[in-house]
Design a protein around this motif. Structure first.
Motif, PDB file in Angstrom:
ATOM      1  N   GLU A  73       9.981   2.132   2.558  1.00 53.48           N
ATOM      2  CA  GLU A  73       9.192   1.866   3.762  1.00 53.48           C
ATOM      3  C   GLU A  73       9.207   3.105   4.650  1.00 53.48           C
ATOM      4  OE1 GLU A  73       6.758   0.868   5.416  1.00 53.48           O
ATOM      5  OE2 GLU A  73       7.218  -1.269   5.634  1.00 53.48           O
ATOM      6  N   ARG A  74       8.061   3.375   5.247  1.00 53.47           N
ATOM      7  CA  ARG A  74       7.963   4.499   6.181  1.00 53.47           C
ATOM      8  C   ARG A  74       8.645   4.111   7.486  1.00 53.47           C
ATOM      9  NH1 ARG A  74       2.243   5.987   3.916  1.00 53.47           N
ATOM     10  NH2 ARG A  74       2.762   5.315   1.823  1.00 53.47           N
ATOM     11  N   CYS A  75       9.247   5.062   8.171  1.00 53.68           N
ATOM     12  CA  CYS A  75       9.940   4.784   9.438  1.00 53.68           C
ATOM     13  C   CYS A  75       8.918   4.673  10.566  1.00 53.68           C
ATOM     14  CB  CYS A  75      11.000   5.837   9.707  1.00 53.68           C
ATOM     15  SG  CYS A  75      12.372   5.713   8.542  1.00 53.68           S
ATOM     16  N   LEU A 115       6.043  -0.269  -8.648  1.00 56.22           N
ATOM     17  CA  LEU A 115       6.234   1.132  -8.277  1.00 56.22           C
ATOM     18  C   LEU A 115       4.944   1.913  -8.491  1.00 56.22           C
ATOM     19  CD1 LEU A 115       9.699   1.604 -10.009  1.00 56.22           C
ATOM     20  CD2 LEU A 115       9.290   1.744  -7.536  1.00 56.22           C
ATOM     21  N   GLY A 116       4.853   3.050  -7.819  1.00 55.73           N
ATOM     22  CA  GLY A 116       3.755   3.972  -8.049  1.00 55.73           C
ATOM     23  C   GLY A 116       4.330   5.335  -8.403  1.00 55.73           C
ATOM     24  N   VAL A 117       3.460   6.249  -8.749  1.00 56.00           N
ATOM     25  CA  VAL A 117       3.868   7.634  -9.001  1.00 56.00           C
ATOM     26  C   VAL A 117       2.962   8.529  -8.164  1.00 56.00           C
ATOM     27  CG1 VAL A 117       4.002   9.472 -10.719  1.00 56.00           C
ATOM     28  CG2 VAL A 117       4.654   7.154 -11.351  1.00 56.00           C
ATOM     29  N   THR A 157      -2.691   2.307  -4.521  1.00 52.90           N
ATOM     30  CA  THR A 157      -3.004   1.715  -5.828  1.00 52.90           C
ATOM     31  C   THR A 157      -2.809   0.196  -5.859  1.00 52.90           C
ATOM     32  OG1 THR A 157      -2.299   3.821  -6.763  1.00 52.90           O
ATOM     33  CG2 THR A 157      -2.702   2.030  -8.319  1.00 52.90           C
ATOM     34  N   PRO A 158      -1.736  -0.360  -5.248  1.00 54.75           N
ATOM     35  CA  PRO A 158      -1.548  -1.818  -5.369  1.00 54.75           C
ATOM     36  C   PRO A 158      -2.425  -2.662  -4.444  1.00 54.75           C
ATOM     37  CG  PRO A 158       0.322  -0.848  -4.220  1.00 54.75           C
ATOM     38  CD  PRO A 158      -0.583   0.278  -4.593  1.00 54.75           C
ATOM     39  N   ARG A 159      -3.285  -2.024  -3.652  1.00 56.07           N
ATOM     40  CA  ARG A 159      -4.099  -2.805  -2.706  1.00 56.07           C
ATOM     41  C   ARG A 159      -4.887  -3.908  -3.419  1.00 56.07           C
ATOM     42  NH1 ARG A 159      -4.896  -0.392   2.416  1.00 56.07           N
ATOM     43  NH2 ARG A 159      -6.604  -1.851   2.685  1.00 56.07           N
TER      44      ARG A 159
HETATM   45  C1  6PG Z   1       4.610   4.694  -0.666  1.00 51.28           C
HETATM   46  C2  6PG Z   1       5.210   4.536  -2.040  1.00 51.28           C
HETATM   47  C3  6PG Z   1       4.967   5.630  -3.018  1.00 51.28           C
HETATM   48  C4  6PG Z   1       3.641   5.345  -3.746  1.00 51.28           C
HETATM   49  C5  6PG Z   1       3.153   6.567  -4.475  1.00 51.28           C
HETATM   50  C6  6PG Z   1       1.809   6.333  -5.117  1.00 51.28           C
HETATM   51  O1  6PG Z   1       5.032   4.011   0.205  1.00 51.28           O
HETATM   52  O2  6PG Z   1       3.700   5.527  -0.514  1.00 51.28           O
HETATM   53  O3  6PG Z   1       5.965   3.522  -2.308  1.00 51.28           O
HETATM   54  O4  6PG Z   1       6.006   5.839  -3.925  1.00 51.28           O
HETATM   55  O5  6PG Z   1       3.812   4.271  -4.642  1.00 51.28           O
HETATM   56  O6  6PG Z   1       3.053   7.619  -3.560  1.00 51.28           O
HETATM   57  O7  6PG Z   1       0.902   6.082  -4.097  1.00 51.28           O
HETATM   58  P1  6PG Z   1      -0.629   5.757  -4.368  1.00 51.28           P
HETATM   59  O8  6PG Z   1      -0.695   4.405  -4.929  1.00 51.28           O
HETATM   60  O9  6PG Z   1      -1.266   5.828  -3.003  1.00 51.28           O
HETATM   61  O10 6PG Z   1      -1.125   6.801  -5.289  1.00 51.28           O
END
Ligand code: 6PG
Length: 255
Positions: A78-80, A148-150, A49-51
Motif C-alpha cells: 500500500e502507498r503511504c 500480484l503484478g510485475v 492491471t487488476p482493475r
Molecule cells: C502497486 C503494486 C505493484 C503493481 C505493479 C504492476 O501498488 O502499484 O502492487 O506491484 O502490481 O507495479 O502495476 P500495473 O498493474 O499498473 O502494471
C-alpha cells in the motif's frame, strides 16, 4: 521454462480474457479454501492491471460464486497515502469491488499506511496478518491467494530493484527503503509471498515484455528483477499474461 515446478504460465489474447481467467482463479481459490478450512484469506494488489478483475468479481456472473462472509481481504502493498487518496490501493479495491459485494466490514484488513509513524503502521499490519491468517508449520502466515503484478522494472508488490528488503528474513511487513513514483509504501516481504498457498500474477502490455522475460527465463538476478523471488515459492504460482507481455518469451512458452 517457468521458474518452479509448481508454476504455470497461461498466455491470454488480451486483458479482458486475462481478467476473466483471473476471476475464475479467484473463485477456485476461494472455494477450495472455504471447503478446506471454512475461510479464505486473499491479498489484493494495486496497479492498473487488476482493475478489470475487480470489476468482474463485483458483477453478477462472479459475485455470487464467492463466499464473501468467509472471505478476509488484505493487501500485499500500500502507498503511504490516506485511504481516500486517488493512489490508494485500498480505495481502488473498495470502489471497484468491496463496496459491491456482501463482505463484512470486519473482514477488510487494510494497512493504515497513512500514519505518520510508518514503522508502527507496518508492525500493526504485521500483527493483523499474524492474527488473522493461519500459519504453516513454520509459524508464517499462509495466504490462500495473493494477487500480484510485475512492473516494467521487474518489481513485484513494493519490492523494488536494488532494495535491501529482498533479503529481509524476519519481518512480514516493512516500510519500503526506496520510493517509487515519489511514494513510500508498506509491503509484505519475500517470505510472505513464498509461503502463500497460491500466487497469481497478472501481467499485461508490451512494456512488461522485457522484464517478464528476465523474471521467467533469465539467469537468477533477484536484485535487478525482484519478481524472481517467487522462484522459491512453496505454493502454486500462476502467471496470467497477455500476448503482448509474453511477446519476448521463448517460442515454446508461447504455444
Ligand atoms: C502497486 C503494486 C505493484 C503493481 C505493479 C504492476 O501498488 O502499484 O502492487 O506491484 O502490481 O507495479 O502495476 P500495473 O498493474 O499498473 O502494471
Amino acid at each position: 521454462m517457468t521458474p518452479t515446478k509448481h508454476s504455470q504460465l497461461v498466455i491470454l489474447p488480451d486483458l479482458e480474457t486475462l481478467s476473466r481467467v483471473a476471476a475464475d482463479h479467484f473463485v477456485a481459490a476461494a472455494s477450495a479454501a472455504v471447503a478446506t478450512r471454512g475461510a479464505f484469506a486473499v491479498a489484493l494488489s494495486g496497479g492498473s492491471t487488476p482493475r478489470r478483475l475487480y470489476t468482474l468479481l463485483a458483477s453478477p456472473s462472479w459475485k455470487d460464486q464467492v463466499a464473501w462472509a468467509c472471505t478476509h481481504v488484505f493487501w500485499g502493498d500500500e502507498r503511504c497515502v490516506p485511504p481516500d487518496h486517488p493512489e490508494s490501493n485500498y480505495r481502488l479495491a473498495r470502489e471497484l469491488l468491496l463496496d459491491h459485494v456482501p463482505l463484512p466490514a470486519a473482514n477488510v484488513h487494510r494497512p493504515r499506511a497513512e500514519l505518520d509513524d510508518r514503522e508502527s503502521a507496518a508492525a500493526e499490519y504485521e500483527a493483523e496478518i499474524t492474527q488473522s491468517v493461519p500459519p504453516n508449520s513454520d509459524g508464517k502466515p499462509r495466504f490462500d491467494l495473493m494477487l500480484l503484478g510485475v512492473g516494467s522494472d521487474g518489481h513485484t508488490a513494493s519490492l523494488l530493484p536494488g532494495s535491501t528488503l529482498l533479503r529481509e528474513g524476519a519481518r512480514l511487513v516493512v516500510v519500503s527503503d526506496l520510493k517509487r513514483e515519489g511514494t513510500t509504501r508498506l509491503t509484505v516481504t519475500p517470505c510472505v509471498l513464498n509461503n502463500a498457498a497460491r500466487l497469481a500474477f497478472l501481467v499485461a502490455g508490451e512494456d512488461k515484455a522485457p522484464a517478464l522475460r528476465e523474471v521467467l527465463e533469465g539467469e537468477d538476478d533477484v536484485e535487478h528483477y525482484p519478481a524472481q523471488i517467487v522462484r522459491k515459492a512453496q505454493g502454486e504460482v500462476f502467471w496470467l499474461v497477455d500476448r503482448e507481455a509474453a511477446s519476448l518469451l521463448s517460442t515454446s512458452a508461447r504455444v
